[in-house]
Scaffold this motif. Structure first.
Motif, PDB file in Angstrom:
ATOM      1  N   ASP A  81       0.819  -1.225   0.000  1.00 49.10           N
ATOM      2  CA  ASP A  81       0.000   0.000   0.000  1.00 49.10           C
ATOM      3  C   ASP A  81       0.848   1.269   0.000  1.00 49.10           C
ATOM      4  O   ASP A  81       0.479   2.275   0.613  1.00 49.10           O
ATOM      5  N   ILE A  82       2.003   1.197  -0.672  1.00 53.23           N
ATOM      6  CA  ILE A  82       2.857   2.383  -0.802  1.00 53.23           C
ATOM      7  C   ILE A  82       2.447   3.119  -2.066  1.00 53.23           C
ATOM      8  O   ILE A  82       2.498   2.568  -3.165  1.00 53.23           O
ATOM      9  N   HIS A  83       2.058   4.368  -1.918  1.00 51.58           N
ATOM     10  CA  HIS A  83       1.536   5.126  -3.050  1.00 51.58           C
ATOM     11  C   HIS A  83       2.649   5.691  -3.919  1.00 51.58           C
ATOM     12  O   HIS A  83       2.567   5.672  -5.152  1.00 51.58           O
ATOM     13  N   THR A  84       3.694   6.214  -3.267  1.00 50.16           N
ATOM     14  CA  THR A  84       4.780   6.885  -3.987  1.00 50.16           C
ATOM     15  C   THR A  84       6.112   6.507  -3.363  1.00 50.16           C
ATOM     16  O   THR A  84       6.221   6.399  -2.137  1.00 50.16           O
ATOM     17  N   SER A  85       7.130   6.312  -4.202  1.00 50.03           N
ATOM     18  CA  SER A  85       8.484   6.032  -3.721  1.00 50.03           C
ATOM     19  C   SER A  85       9.462   7.041  -4.307  1.00 50.03           C
ATOM     20  O   SER A  85       9.312   7.480  -5.446  1.00 50.03           O
ATOM     21  N   VAL A  86      10.447   7.400  -3.506  1.00 57.28           N
ATOM     22  CA  VAL A  86      11.536   8.271  -3.954  1.00 57.28           C
ATOM     23  C   VAL A  86      12.773   7.383  -4.052  1.00 57.28           C
ATOM     24  O   VAL A  86      13.406   7.057  -3.045  1.00 57.28           O
ATOM     25  N   ILE A  87      13.108   6.972  -5.273  1.00 52.18           N
ATOM     26  CA  ILE A  87      14.165   5.983  -5.469  1.00 52.18           C
ATOM     27  C   ILE A  87      15.540   6.650  -5.542  1.00 52.18           C
ATOM     28  O   ILE A  87      15.661   7.815  -5.927  1.00 52.18           O
ATOM     29  N   SER A  88      16.548   5.896  -5.168  1.00 52.12           N
ATOM     30  CA  SER A  88      17.928   6.385  -5.270  1.00 52.12           C
ATOM     31  C   SER A  88      18.839   5.221  -5.608  1.00 52.12           C
ATOM     32  O   SER A  88      18.561   4.065  -5.262  1.00 52.12           O
ATOM     33  N   LEU A  89      19.923   5.533  -6.299  1.00 50.45           N
ATOM     34  CA  LEU A  89      20.938   4.529  -6.582  1.00 50.45           C
ATOM     35  C   LEU A  89      21.488   4.013  -5.258  1.00 50.45           C
ATOM     36  O   LEU A  89      21.772   4.792  -4.347  1.00 50.45           O
ATOM     37  N   ALA A  90      21.621   2.701  -5.138  1.00 51.02           N
ATOM     38  CA  ALA A  90      22.170   2.127  -3.908  1.00 51.02           C
ATOM     39  C   ALA A  90      23.679   2.286  -3.871  1.00 51.02           C
ATOM     40  O   ALA A  90      24.328   2.474  -4.904  1.00 51.02           O
ATOM     41  N   ASN A  91      24.240   2.203  -2.678  1.00 50.76           N
ATOM     42  CA  ASN A  91      25.676   2.296  -2.517  1.00 50.76           C
ATOM     43  C   ASN A  91      26.363   1.176  -3.286  1.00 50.76           C
ATOM     44  O   ASN A  91      25.780   0.104  -3.474  1.00 50.76           O
ATOM     45  N   PRO A  92      27.577   1.442  -3.802  1.00 50.06           N
ATOM     46  CA  PRO A  92      28.483   2.550  -3.503  1.00 50.06           C
ATOM     47  C   PRO A  92      28.414   3.716  -4.494  1.00 50.06           C
ATOM     48  O   PRO A  92      29.412   4.413  -4.682  1.00 50.06           O
ATOM     49  N   TRP A  93      27.272   3.915  -5.149  1.00 47.53           N
ATOM     50  CA  TRP A  93      27.089   5.057  -6.042  1.00 47.53           C
ATOM     51  C   TRP A  93      28.195   5.126  -7.111  1.00 47.53           C
ATOM     52  O   TRP A  93      28.482   4.125  -7.744  1.00 47.53           O
TER      53      TRP A  93
END
Length: 372
Positions: A81-93
């Motif tokens: 039931d997650i409406h929106t996600s703010v995604i990011s590259l995982a480490n180690p970038w």
């Protein structure tokens, strides 16, 4: 009025361009393909993973399709039931790249993630990746380019900065650019502590000591160095979201403040204070947000106590910590985080609503249907 949607601000992805980069490498970090082609490759992410004495299938961590598939992330969101996600590259970038390569790879990764978000109908936003191995002028240029990527809401940043830590004076142009752009910094650990502190039996415990203890202490030290060096005195509008509820900052902030006040090596200010001009408590209440990826109501309460309930944001750390039972759709790690938030606030339903989604919507100006 409909309840505020759930927003996940701590959720990662390894997009195709990044996996291609990792697969082209033979030094940490890199992807190790197994002889069994049906088994997922292993991500050799820490120096301790690169141990030739270990069988290939025991090194690093398995990277299956959940680490790169947007459809699987959207399915995960629907399940919980997650409406929106703010995604990011995982480490180690991109910290490991040469100065010549950093800017180009940051551009590739950010453009691919923007393309992913642009087709998600406001289900996905992102934190961009910076080329921190590049010259500061290139990093500033990369920040300025983010104006062209409308789904970017900040940047994900490791704890080493330009390799010398977040108190490095060479970071000043970067702090200035991020402050001017009003971009949130998502501060996330990766390097942990020196492996020697875990003792000779550390390999018997897998990643438990580096993840459970090394990451929080790494984060705590990095942010404290940032504050001690006066970054928030010189950049009072800088915004920082600290992963894993700030490491041990909520617990140790009083001790840190006391040590600063008693440290005679700091020059005394004209008003009698020592060290940074802005008090740590003030910076935590005005410049800092914490995520709630701590799996404990006690820890959520500590985060709220130190920054306020308007500054704690829900996260899942997907796709890490998947279900332990084969075939199970619900993730225990996510359920534990939701339960920790609800138990921490008790009868304060407004507080729960804020942490699960309202705070993120306001902070990041997310266009989320039904958020009103």
């Amino acid at each position: 009025m409909a309840p505020t949607p759930i927003v996940d601000i701590h959720t990662h992805i390894y997009p195709t361009t990044y996996l291609t980069l990792l697969r082209s490498r033979t030094e940490v970090p890199y992807l190790l393909d197994l002889p069994n082609k049906s088994a997922p490759p292993r991500l050799i992410i820490l120096p301790s993973d690169d141990d030739p004495a270990l069988p290939a299938h025991q090194r690093g961590r398995p990277i299956d399709s959940s680490y790169s598939s947007i459809n699987q992330k959207l399915d995960f969101m629907k399940t919980h039931d997650i409406h929106t996600s703010v995604i990011s590259l995982a480490n180690p970038w991109l910290d490991f790249l040469s100065p010549e390569e950093g800017y180009q790879w940051a551009e590739k990764v950010n453009n691919e993630i923007e393309d992913i978000c642009s087709t998600s109908q406001n289900s996905l936003y992102a934190f961009a990746t910076l080329p921190l191995s590049a010259p500061s002028r290139s990093i500033v240029a990369a920040i300025e380019c983010l104006y062209l990527l409308p789904h970017m809401r900040g940047v994900v940043l490791g704890t080493t900065g330009l390799s010398q830590g977040l108190d490095d004076p060479a970071l000043e142009p970067v702090w200035s650019a991020l402050e001017s752009a009003k971009l949130l910094i998502f501060l996330h650990p990766h390097y942990g502590l020196p492996s020697s502190v875990y003792g000779p039996r550390a390999s018997e415990y897998g990643h438990v000591l580096p993840l459970a203890l090394g990451f929080p202490m790494e984060t705590t030290i990095a942010f404290t160095r940032m504050w001690l060096s006066g970054v928030f005195d010189r950049h009072p509008k800088l915004k920082v979201l600290i992963a894993h509820a700030g490491g041990t900052i909520p617990f140790l902030s009083g001790r840190v403040n006391s040590c600063v006040q008693h440290e005679r090596h700091f020059p005394e200010h004209e008003y009698g204070g020592r060290g940074p001009k802005r008090d740590l408590k003030e910076v935590l209440r005005e410049n800092v947000w914490l995520d709630a990826v701590v799996y404990s109501p006690t820890s959520v309460k500590a985060a709220v106590e130190i920054v306020g309930k308007d500054r704690v944001l829900f996260g899942t750390d997907h796709p890490f910590f998947p279900p332990l039972e084969e075939g199970r759709e619900e993730w225990m790690s996510v359920e534990t985080n939701v339960q920790a938030v609800t138990e921490a606030f008790g009868d304060d339903k407004q507080g729960v609503t804020k942490v699960l989604g309202g705070n993120a919507i306001e902070l990041l100006e997310l266009n989320v249907a039904g958020a009103g």
